[in-house]
Motif scaffolding. Structure first.
Motif, short mmCIF file in Angstrom:
data_model
loop_
_atom_site.label_atom_id
_atom_site.label_comp_id
_atom_site.label_asym_id
_atom_site.label_seq_id
_atom_site.Cartn_x
_atom_site.Cartn_y
_atom_site.Cartn_z
N LEU A 25 -31.27 1.82 3.28
CA LEU A 25 -30.08 2.62 3.52
C LEU A 25 -29.93 3.62 2.39
CD1 LEU A 25 -27.50 2.97 5.32
CD2 LEU A 25 -26.35 1.47 3.69
N PRO A 26 -29.91 4.92 2.67
CA PRO A 26 -29.75 5.91 1.60
C PRO A 26 -28.40 5.73 0.90
CG PRO A 26 -30.47 6.95 3.64
CD PRO A 26 -30.06 5.55 3.99
N ASN A 27 -28.24 6.42 -0.23
CA ASN A 27 -26.98 6.24 -0.95
C ASN A 27 -25.82 6.87 -0.20
OD1 ASN A 27 -26.42 9.05 -2.00
ND2 ASN A 27 -28.40 8.73 -2.97
N GLU A 28 -24.64 6.36 -0.46
CA GLU A 28 -23.44 6.76 0.28
C GLU A 28 -23.15 8.25 0.12
OE1 GLU A 28 -18.68 5.57 0.58
OE2 GLU A 28 -19.95 4.75 -1.02
N GLU A 29 -23.39 8.79 -1.06
CA GLU A 29 -23.10 10.20 -1.30
C GLU A 29 -23.90 11.09 -0.36
OE1 GLU A 29 -23.15 13.49 -4.95
OE2 GLU A 29 -23.98 11.47 -5.24
N TRP A 30 -25.20 10.78 -0.19
CA TRP A 30 -26.03 11.59 0.69
C TRP A 30 -25.59 11.47 2.14
CZ3 TRP A 30 -28.74 15.11 2.78
CH2 TRP A 30 -29.47 14.87 3.94
N VAL A 31 -25.37 10.26 2.61
CA VAL A 31 -24.98 10.05 4.00
C VAL A 31 -23.68 10.79 4.31
CG1 VAL A 31 -24.26 8.33 5.70
CG2 VAL A 31 -26.20 7.85 4.18
N THR A 32 -22.72 10.69 3.41
CA THR A 32 -21.42 11.33 3.62
C THR A 32 -21.52 12.84 3.53
OG1 THR A 32 -20.32 9.38 2.71
CG2 THR A 32 -19.02 11.42 2.85
N SER A 33 -22.29 13.34 2.58
CA SER A 33 -22.40 14.80 2.42
C SER A 33 -23.04 15.44 3.63
CB SER A 33 -23.18 15.15 1.15
OG SER A 33 -24.54 14.73 1.26
N ALA A 34 -24.00 14.76 4.27
CA ALA A 34 -24.65 15.30 5.45
C ALA A 34 -23.70 15.39 6.63
CB ALA A 34 -25.86 14.46 5.82
N ALA A 35 -22.61 14.63 6.59
CA ALA A 35 -21.61 14.64 7.66
C ALA A 35 -20.49 15.65 7.42
CB ALA A 35 -21.01 13.25 7.83
N GLU A 36 -20.55 16.37 6.31
CA GLU A 36 -19.47 17.30 5.97
C GLU A 36 -19.30 18.36 7.06
OE1 GLU A 36 -18.12 20.30 2.32
OE2 GLU A 36 -19.91 19.04 2.14
N GLY A 37 -18.09 18.53 7.50
CA GLY A 37 -17.77 19.53 8.51
C GLY A 37 -17.98 19.06 9.94
N ILE A 38 -18.49 17.87 10.13
CA ILE A 38 -18.69 17.33 11.47
C ILE A 38 -17.51 16.41 11.78
CG2 ILE A 38 -20.30 16.20 13.04
CD1 ILE A 38 -21.37 18.74 11.76
N ASN A 39 -16.47 16.99 12.28
CA ASN A 39 -15.20 16.27 12.40
C ASN A 39 -15.03 15.63 13.78
OD1 ASN A 39 -14.35 16.95 9.72
ND2 ASN A 39 -13.89 19.01 10.47
N TYR A 40 -15.93 14.70 14.06
CA TYR A 40 -15.87 13.93 15.29
C TYR A 40 -15.94 12.45 14.94
CZ TYR A 40 -16.99 18.46 17.31
OH TYR A 40 -16.97 19.80 17.65
N PRO A 41 -15.25 11.60 15.68
CA PRO A 41 -15.25 10.17 15.33
C PRO A 41 -16.61 9.50 15.46
CG PRO A 41 -14.14 10.53 17.44
CD PRO A 41 -14.37 11.88 16.83
N ILE A 42 -17.46 10.02 16.36
CA ILE A 42 -18.79 9.45 16.57
C ILE A 42 -19.83 10.53 16.34
CG2 ILE A 42 -20.37 8.39 18.22
CD1 ILE A 42 -18.17 6.50 17.41
N MET A 43 -20.82 10.23 15.50
CA MET A 43 -21.95 11.12 15.24
C MET A 43 -23.22 10.33 15.55
SD MET A 43 -20.50 12.77 11.68
CE MET A 43 -19.82 11.19 11.14
N LEU A 44 -24.06 10.90 16.40
CA LEU A 44 -25.28 10.22 16.85
C LEU A 44 -26.51 10.91 16.28
CD1 LEU A 44 -24.35 9.83 20.63
CD2 LEU A 44 -24.00 8.14 18.79
N CYS A 45 -27.50 10.12 15.89
CA CYS A 45 -28.76 10.67 15.39
C CYS A 45 -29.90 9.75 15.79
CB CYS A 45 -28.73 10.84 13.87
SG CYS A 45 -28.59 9.28 12.95
N GLY A 46 -31.12 10.26 15.70
CA GLY A 46 -32.32 9.47 15.97
C GLY A 46 -33.33 9.68 14.87
N HIS A 47 -34.56 10.02 15.24
CA HIS A 47 -35.62 10.47 14.35
C HIS A 47 -36.32 9.36 13.58
CE1 HIS A 47 -38.03 13.33 12.19
NE2 HIS A 47 -37.48 13.07 11.03
#
Length: 239
Positions: free
Chosen positions: A133-155
């Motif tokens: 699991l990457p560090n919390e700072e990176w995970v949160t920063s990548a979500a900046e500006g995405i103001n939806y309750p659910i964010m989906l990713c794959g890859h």
């Protein structure tokens, strides 16, 4: 609202059929697909045919870009194989898929991160195929500006659900068609549901005839894929 979430089918129609059959038992309202649909040496055209009938939003992944555009530097032999198998109609369908999407004004779809279909969001890898699991700072920063309750990713092909401190959730359903470090060949997808104003996530595991898929890759000249399809372990991806 109850939704199925798929990602990383990678041309594996046998796995996709098993997952679609399981979805029928889940009484979902729509199926959302997160990219890397056809790039695999099994049955790319068959996967495209099935996905084109689904009723939910669908986005492209990095391998979809490489299938569509042969001059892109990331394209490998499997991408070229998939490109050769698709019909003209299927090529046009794949080329028209967006990089990101929003469903029902509350669910954000991307393949890697909101910024890139080649970045890993809630998993770090691949030294020895170890998953962290990457560090919390990176995970949160990548979500900046995405103001939806659910964010989906794959890859990453790894099923995981992360909840940020503000309550937003990032969910990776895992891969339908090609396991890397789960230690089993079973297909993965997710079911998300909103009940009573709250979201719930189920990460589902579906057994399928992985030996049939492995036989396809051998017949198509990509024998290096067979062991991974049969085991769910890989030191490096055979793309």
């Amino acid at each position: 609202m109850r939704l199925a979430v798929l990602s990383d089918v990678h041309g594996n129609a046998v796995a996709l059929d098993a997952v679609l059959a399981d979805i029928v038992t889940q009484s979902v309202d729509a199926t959302l697909c997160l990219g890397d649909h056809v790039s695999g040496p099994m049955d790319p055209a068959g996967v495209a045919e099935r996905l084109m009938t689904l009723d939910g939003p669908m986005i492209a992944g990095n391998h979809d870009r490489w299938v569509v555009e042969p001059r892109q530097s990331g394209q490998g032999t499997v991408d070229r194989f998939a490109a050769e198998q698709l019909s003209e109609v299927q090529h046009k369908w794949l080329a028209a898929l967006p990089a990101t999407a929003v469903f029902n004004n509350e669910i954000f779809l991307c393949h890697g991160t909101p910024a890139s279909d080649e970045q890993n969001w809630i998993d770090g890898w691949y030294t020895g195929r170890a998953a962290i699991l990457p560090n919390e700072e990176w995970v949160t920063s990548a979500a900046e500006g995405i103001n939806y309750p659910i964010m989906l990713c794959g890859h990453t092909h790894l099923a995981r659900s992360v909840r940020l401190r503000d309550g937003r959730r990032i969910i990776n359903p895992g891969a339908v068609g090609f396991q890397l470090v789960h230690g089993s060949p079973d297909a993965r997808y997710a079911v998300i549901e909103r009940r009573g104003g709250r979201w719930f996530t189920t990460l589902r595991v579906v057994e399928y005839d992985h030996e049939a898929a492995a036989a396809q890759v051998v017949a198509n000249g990509f024998a290096a894929w067979a062991e991974v399809l049969n085991s769910g372990w890989a030191q490096s991806a055979p793309f």
